[in-house]
Design a protein around this motif. Sequence first.
Motif, PDB file in Angstrom:
ATOM      1  N   GLN A 169      -2.575 -25.770  -5.398  1.00  0.00           N
ATOM      2  CA  GLN A 169      -2.821 -24.359  -5.175  1.00  0.00           C
ATOM      3  C   GLN A 169      -1.722 -23.777  -4.303  1.00  0.00           C
ATOM      4  OE1 GLN A 169      -6.669 -23.378  -3.763  1.00  0.00           O
ATOM      5  NE2 GLN A 169      -7.730 -24.317  -5.486  1.00  0.00           N
ATOM      6  N   VAL A 170      -1.640 -22.449  -4.329  1.00  0.00           N
ATOM      7  CA  VAL A 170      -0.681 -21.746  -3.502  1.00  0.00           C
ATOM      8  C   VAL A 170      -1.408 -20.613  -2.799  1.00  0.00           C
ATOM      9  CG1 VAL A 170       0.054 -20.209  -5.381  1.00  0.00           C
ATOM     10  CG2 VAL A 170       1.588 -20.660  -3.466  1.00  0.00           C
ATOM     11  N   GLN A 171      -1.070 -20.418  -1.551  1.00  0.00           N
ATOM     12  CA  GLN A 171      -1.624 -19.318  -0.773  1.00  0.00           C
ATOM     13  C   GLN A 171      -0.546 -18.251  -0.608  1.00  0.00           C
ATOM     14  OE1 GLN A 171      -1.974 -22.713   0.605  1.00  0.00           O
ATOM     15  NE2 GLN A 171      -3.778 -22.736  -0.722  1.00  0.00           N
ATOM     16  N   LEU A 172      -0.948 -16.995  -0.736  1.00  0.00           N
ATOM     17  CA  LEU A 172      -0.010 -15.879  -0.730  1.00  0.00           C
ATOM     18  C   LEU A 172      -0.399 -14.865   0.338  1.00  0.00           C
ATOM     19  CD1 LEU A 172       0.111 -15.349  -4.609  1.00  0.00           C
ATOM     20  CD2 LEU A 172       1.739 -16.612  -3.206  1.00  0.00           C
ATOM     21  N   VAL A 173       0.601 -14.413   1.100  1.00  0.00           N
ATOM     22  CA  VAL A 173       0.358 -13.423   2.143  1.00  0.00           C
ATOM     23  C   VAL A 173       1.407 -12.327   2.035  1.00  0.00           C
ATOM     24  CG1 VAL A 173       0.182 -12.984   4.607  1.00  0.00           C
ATOM     25  CG2 VAL A 173      -0.642 -15.160   3.664  1.00  0.00           C
ATOM     26  N   GLU A 174       0.948 -11.102   1.780  1.00  0.00           N
ATOM     27  CA  GLU A 174       1.859  -9.967   1.671  1.00  0.00           C
ATOM     28  C   GLU A 174       2.080  -9.311   3.032  1.00  0.00           C
ATOM     29  OE1 GLU A 174      -0.945  -9.659  -2.031  1.00  0.00           O
ATOM     30  OE2 GLU A 174      -1.108 -10.088   0.115  1.00  0.00           O
ATOM     31  N   SER A 175       3.215  -8.651   3.147  1.00  0.00           N
ATOM     32  CA  SER A 175       3.525  -7.850   4.332  1.00  0.00           C
ATOM     33  C   SER A 175       4.515  -6.774   3.940  1.00  0.00           C
ATOM     34  CB  SER A 175       4.087  -8.723   5.448  1.00  0.00           C
ATOM     35  OG  SER A 175       5.289  -9.353   5.044  1.00  0.00           O
ATOM     36  N   GLY A 176       4.695  -5.808   4.836  1.00  0.00           N
ATOM     37  CA  GLY A 176       5.712  -4.795   4.623  1.00  0.00           C
ATOM     38  C   GLY A 176       5.202  -3.439   4.193  1.00  0.00           C
ATOM     39  N   GLY A 177       3.914  -3.322   3.983  1.00  0.00           N
ATOM     40  CA  GLY A 177       3.377  -2.027   3.604  1.00  0.00           C
ATOM     41  C   GLY A 177       3.419  -1.045   4.761  1.00  0.00           C
ATOM     42  N   GLY A 178       3.118   0.215   4.462  1.00  0.00           N
ATOM     43  CA  GLY A 178       3.116   1.224   5.508  1.00  0.00           C
ATOM     44  C   GLY A 178       3.052   2.618   4.941  1.00  0.00           C
ATOM     45  N   LEU A 179       3.305   3.579   5.813  1.00  0.00           N
ATOM     46  CA  LEU A 179       3.292   4.997   5.451  1.00  0.00           C
ATOM     47  C   LEU A 179       4.710   5.532   5.513  1.00  0.00           C
ATOM     48  CD1 LEU A 179       1.905   7.770   5.005  1.00  0.00           C
ATOM     49  CD2 LEU A 179       1.633   7.893   7.494  1.00  0.00           C
ATOM     50  N   VAL A 180       5.185   6.072   4.407  1.00  0.00           N
ATOM     51  CA  VAL A 180       6.516   6.668   4.368  1.00  0.00           C
ATOM     52  C   VAL A 180       6.447   7.987   3.614  1.00  0.00           C
ATOM     53  CG1 VAL A 180       7.704   4.455   4.501  1.00  0.00           C
ATOM     54  CG2 VAL A 180       7.209   5.462   2.270  1.00  0.00           C
ATOM     55  N   GLN A 181       7.451   8.808   3.829  1.00  0.00           N
ATOM     56  CA  GLN A 181       7.534  10.069   3.111  1.00  0.00           C
ATOM     57  C   GLN A 181       8.103   9.854   1.709  1.00  0.00           C
ATOM     58  OE1 GLN A 181       9.867  12.662   5.668  1.00  0.00           O
ATOM     59  NE2 GLN A 181       7.999  13.530   6.551  1.00  0.00           N
ATOM     60  N   ALA A 182       7.793  10.773   0.839  1.00  0.00           N
ATOM     61  CA  ALA A 182       8.349  10.728  -0.507  1.00  0.00           C
ATOM     62  C   ALA A 182       9.876  10.681  -0.426  1.00  0.00           C
ATOM     63  CB  ALA A 182       7.908  11.945  -1.302  1.00  0.00           C
ATOM     64  N   GLY A 183      10.456   9.849  -1.286  1.00  0.00           N
ATOM     65  CA  GLY A 183      11.894   9.642  -1.279  1.00  0.00           C
ATOM     66  C   GLY A 183      12.343   8.487  -0.409  1.00  0.00           C
ATOM     67  N   GLY A 184      11.442   7.971   0.386  1.00  0.00           N
ATOM     68  CA  GLY A 184      11.769   6.862   1.269  1.00  0.00           C
ATOM     69  C   GLY A 184      11.705   5.517   0.576  1.00  0.00           C
ATOM     70  N   SER A 185      11.873   4.469   1.368  1.00  0.00           N
ATOM     71  CA  SER A 185      11.915   3.103   0.850  1.00  0.00           C
ATOM     72  C   SER A 185      11.030   2.188   1.676  1.00  0.00           C
ATOM     73  CB  SER A 185      13.350   2.561   0.887  1.00  0.00           C
ATOM     74  OG  SER A 185      14.215   3.329   0.068  1.00  0.00           O
ATOM     75  N   LEU A 186      10.561   1.154   1.012  1.00  0.00           N
ATOM     76  CA  LEU A 186       9.843   0.060   1.666  1.00  0.00           C
ATOM     77  C   LEU A 186      10.233  -1.230   0.977  1.00  0.00           C
ATOM     78  CD1 LEU A 186       6.157   1.340   2.081  1.00  0.00           C
ATOM     79  CD2 LEU A 186       7.738   0.789   3.931  1.00  0.00           C
ATOM     80  N   ARG A 187      10.157  -2.303   1.729  1.00  0.00           N
ATOM     81  CA  ARG A 187      10.372  -3.628   1.151  1.00  0.00           C
ATOM     82  C   ARG A 187       9.148  -4.479   1.433  1.00  0.00           C
ATOM     83  NH1 ARG A 187      14.202  -8.578   3.094  1.00  0.00           N
ATOM     84  NH2 ARG A 187      14.860  -9.383   1.050  1.00  0.00           N
ATOM     85  N   LEU A 188       8.480  -4.870   0.382  1.00  0.00           N
ATOM     86  CA  LEU A 188       7.327  -5.753   0.514  1.00  0.00           C
ATOM     87  C   LEU A 188       7.776  -7.207   0.398  1.00  0.00           C
ATOM     88  CD1 LEU A 188       4.712  -3.933  -1.756  1.00  0.00           C
ATOM     89  CD2 LEU A 188       5.280  -3.518   0.642  1.00  0.00           C
ATOM     90  N   SER A 189       7.111  -8.057   1.164  1.00  0.00           N
ATOM     91  CA  SER A 189       7.364  -9.490   1.098  1.00  0.00           C
ATOM     92  C   SER A 189       6.056 -10.206   0.809  1.00  0.00           C
ATOM     93  CB  SER A 189       7.929 -10.003   2.419  1.00  0.00           C
ATOM     94  OG  SER A 189       9.161  -9.388   2.725  1.00  0.00           O
ATOM     95  N   CYS A 190       6.174 -11.332   0.157  1.00  0.00           N
ATOM     96  CA  CYS A 190       5.010 -12.169  -0.125  1.00  0.00           C
ATOM     97  C   CYS A 190       5.419 -13.604   0.158  1.00  0.00           C
ATOM     98  CB  CYS A 190       4.565 -11.996  -1.561  1.00  0.00           C
ATOM     99  SG  CYS A 190       3.234 -13.120  -2.071  1.00  0.00           S
TER     100      CYS A 190
END
Length: 126
Positions: free
Chosen positions: A1-22
């Motif tokens: 089995q594999v366990q997965l944990v996401e991070s990197g979410g948040g609140l940004v304005q339209a046109g902005g960027s985010l990078r999610l990690s797992c």
Amino acid sequence: QVQLVESGGGLVQAGGSLRLSCAASGRTFSYYTMGWFRQAPGKEREFVAGISRSGAAKAYTDSVKGRFTISRDNAKNTVYLQMNNLKPEDTAVYYCAGDGALGSNIRRGIPSYGYWGQGTQVTISS
């Protein structure tokens, strides 16, 4: 089995960027085709992007093509989702998922993915 944990979410304005990690732990990460899915309030969970075990093949849903990029680092047991030019309609909980089936196809159906993270909230303000 594999366990997965996401991070990197948040609140940004339209046109902005985010990078999610797992980050993955457990069985060998490179055994799994990885996918990112999202679920907006009142809507069904949908496929966003997928990447093959080696990283050579990638797939995207049409609405994110040219804005989102999926990548993976098998040495770090991590898959990423770089999201640029974000729009309010991208607001959702984002999940990473692992597909342990053999083959190089990137499947888009939820039942194909047996391993899921807990999700990370992405909110885009207009």
